[in-house]
Design a protein around this motif. Structure first.
Motif, short mmCIF file in Angstrom:
data_model
loop_
_atom_site.label_atom_id
_atom_site.label_comp_id
_atom_site.label_asym_id
_atom_site.label_seq_id
_atom_site.Cartn_x
_atom_site.Cartn_y
_atom_site.Cartn_z
N GLY A 11 18.60 50.10 29.72
CA GLY A 11 17.29 50.59 30.14
C GLY A 11 16.28 49.45 30.28
O GLY A 11 16.60 48.27 30.10
N ASP A 12 15.04 49.82 30.58
CA ASP A 12 14.00 48.83 30.83
C ASP A 12 13.17 48.49 29.60
O ASP A 12 12.41 47.53 29.62
N ASP A 13 13.29 49.26 28.55
CA ASP A 13 12.49 49.04 27.35
C ASP A 13 13.31 48.27 26.32
O ASP A 13 14.23 48.81 25.70
N ALA A 14 12.97 47.00 26.13
CA ALA A 14 13.73 46.15 25.22
C ALA A 14 13.66 46.64 23.77
O ALA A 14 14.62 46.48 23.01
N LYS A 23 20.71 63.04 30.32
CA LYS A 23 21.09 62.12 29.24
C LYS A 23 21.20 60.68 29.77
O LYS A 23 20.70 59.75 29.14
N PHE A 24 21.85 60.51 30.90
CA PHE A 24 21.98 59.17 31.47
C PHE A 24 20.61 58.61 31.85
O PHE A 24 20.35 57.40 31.70
N SER A 25 19.74 59.47 32.34
CA SER A 25 18.39 59.03 32.70
C SER A 25 17.64 58.52 31.48
O SER A 25 16.86 57.57 31.56
N GLU A 26 17.87 59.17 30.33
CA GLU A 26 17.21 58.73 29.09
C GLU A 26 17.71 57.35 28.66
O GLU A 26 16.96 56.55 28.13
N TYR A 27 19.01 57.09 28.90
CA TYR A 27 19.56 55.80 28.48
C TYR A 27 19.18 54.67 29.44
O TYR A 27 18.71 53.61 29.03
N GLY A 28 19.36 54.88 30.74
CA GLY A 28 19.11 53.83 31.72
C GLY A 28 20.36 53.02 32.01
O GLY A 28 21.41 53.20 31.38
N ARG A 29 20.27 52.11 32.95
CA ARG A 29 21.39 51.27 33.33
C ARG A 29 21.62 50.20 32.27
O ARG A 29 20.74 49.89 31.47
N MET A 30 22.81 49.62 32.31
CA MET A 30 23.18 48.59 31.34
C MET A 30 23.42 47.27 32.07
O MET A 30 23.97 47.25 33.17
#
Length: 324
Positions: A79-82, A204-211
């Protein structure tokens, strides 16, 4: 590369053939030939040199930098939030281990390697009539454009394969497409095409974000720049400059052994102008030198160093033997 070799051979052949011209020898042109071994910031190499009158000499040579490895480290981010990445990663790494059999590490090691080589054509000028130790030099280096590269280590390939699988699943889930993946034995794992389950999966995937591998932040908007593996599950970057590089410098030399004029030692110091700030291009086409800021960890030190060097500093030592 081939045309560079042919050019260098032509120059050296010209030097050697001209060195045997009686008329030129009487005028002090090409009256003898020196061969030198070189070592320094341009790498290891050799050159041939012959005088052009009383106050100048022409040099032609080749040098290359051995492939010395430097290790760098990046963190895998989800995701985008570190600030939330670590907790998300712990959840997803277990999931990916169960689904793919690959263990995803939370960091990726990369190897940096210098790759440059150059042919050179230089003119040394000896301005002092009674002191031939000092010389000023002008000319050019001609070589490859890619002077360095970086790539992930073999040990981190399984992690990047798993990251690629996850991102493919993420893309299909976000687009609400049914998909089929496989486990580590190659057995298919089907995701039901029930609309409610697909909707839940997409959420659920939207909550996680890309890796991917967190490198730094985009200059344009400050958002994280996260590199994802290419189609071969690799993360790569390369440093590029101009192939043609003018050179200006100076040097000092003298006898290597007292009373023996056949052997000499000299030092060269100058600058190779490679066309301003080098480009540091990742495999997705992003220039880390221009498009990304706040580059993280050890690689950030290398990026800042490369960005700050507008011309390549040359510091070489030459050991010379007069052939005739």
């Amino acid at each position: 590369m081939k045309r560079f070799v042919l050019l260098f051979v032509a120059i050296c052949s010209g030097l050697m053939s001209s060195a045997q011209t009686p008329e030129d020898q009487e005028l002090g042109y090409f009256k003898h030939l020196d061969v030198s071994l070189t070592a320094g910031s341009t790498g290891l190499g050799f050159d041939l040199a012959s005088p052009m009158g009383e106050y100048a000499q022409l040099r032609a040579g080749f040098s290359f930098m051995p492939h010395i490895h430097y290790k760098m480290n990046f963190e895998v981010q989800v995701g985008d939030d570190a600030s939330k990445s670590k907790s998300k990663f712990q959840t997803l790494s277990g999931l990916l281990k169960d689904m793919t059999g690959y263990q995803v590490d939370n960091s990726i090691d990369m190897i940096g390697v210098p790759t440059y080589y150059n042919f050179n054509l230089l003119v040394d000028v000896f301005p002092f009539k009674n002191n031939k130790h000092w010389h000023f030099t002008a000319g050019f280096y001609l070589g490859n454009s890619m002077i360095g590269k970086a790539y992930n280590t073999t040990e981190d390939m399984p992690s990047l394969v798993a990251v690629g699988i996850y991102n493919n699943m993420y893309e299909k889930a976000i687009n609400k497409e049914p998909f089929v993946t496989v486990d580590y034995n190659g057995n298919p794992i089907s995701v039901p095409d029930d609309p409610e389950q697909i909707e839940w999966l997409s959420k659920k995937f939207s909550e996680y974000g890309r890796m991917g591998v967190w490198i730094g932040n985009h200059v344009s908007d400050g958002s994280p720049y996260i590199v994802e593996p290419d189609e071969n599950s690799m993360v790569k970057a390369e440093v590029r400059v101009n192939a043609f590089k003018p050179y200006l410098g100076f040097g000092y030399g003298g006898r290597l052994f007292k009373g023996d004029d056949r052997y000499k030692i000299s030092f060269d110091c100058g600058a190779m102008f490679w066309g301003g700030t080098p480009s540091i291009l990742t495999h997705d086409g992003t220039d880390l030198a221009k498009d990304v800021e706040d580059v993280k960890w050890k690689v950030g030190d290398y990026v800042r160093l490369i960005k700050g060097v507008k011309a390549f500093p040359v510091l070489n030592v030459r050991i010379t033997r007069t052939l005739f």
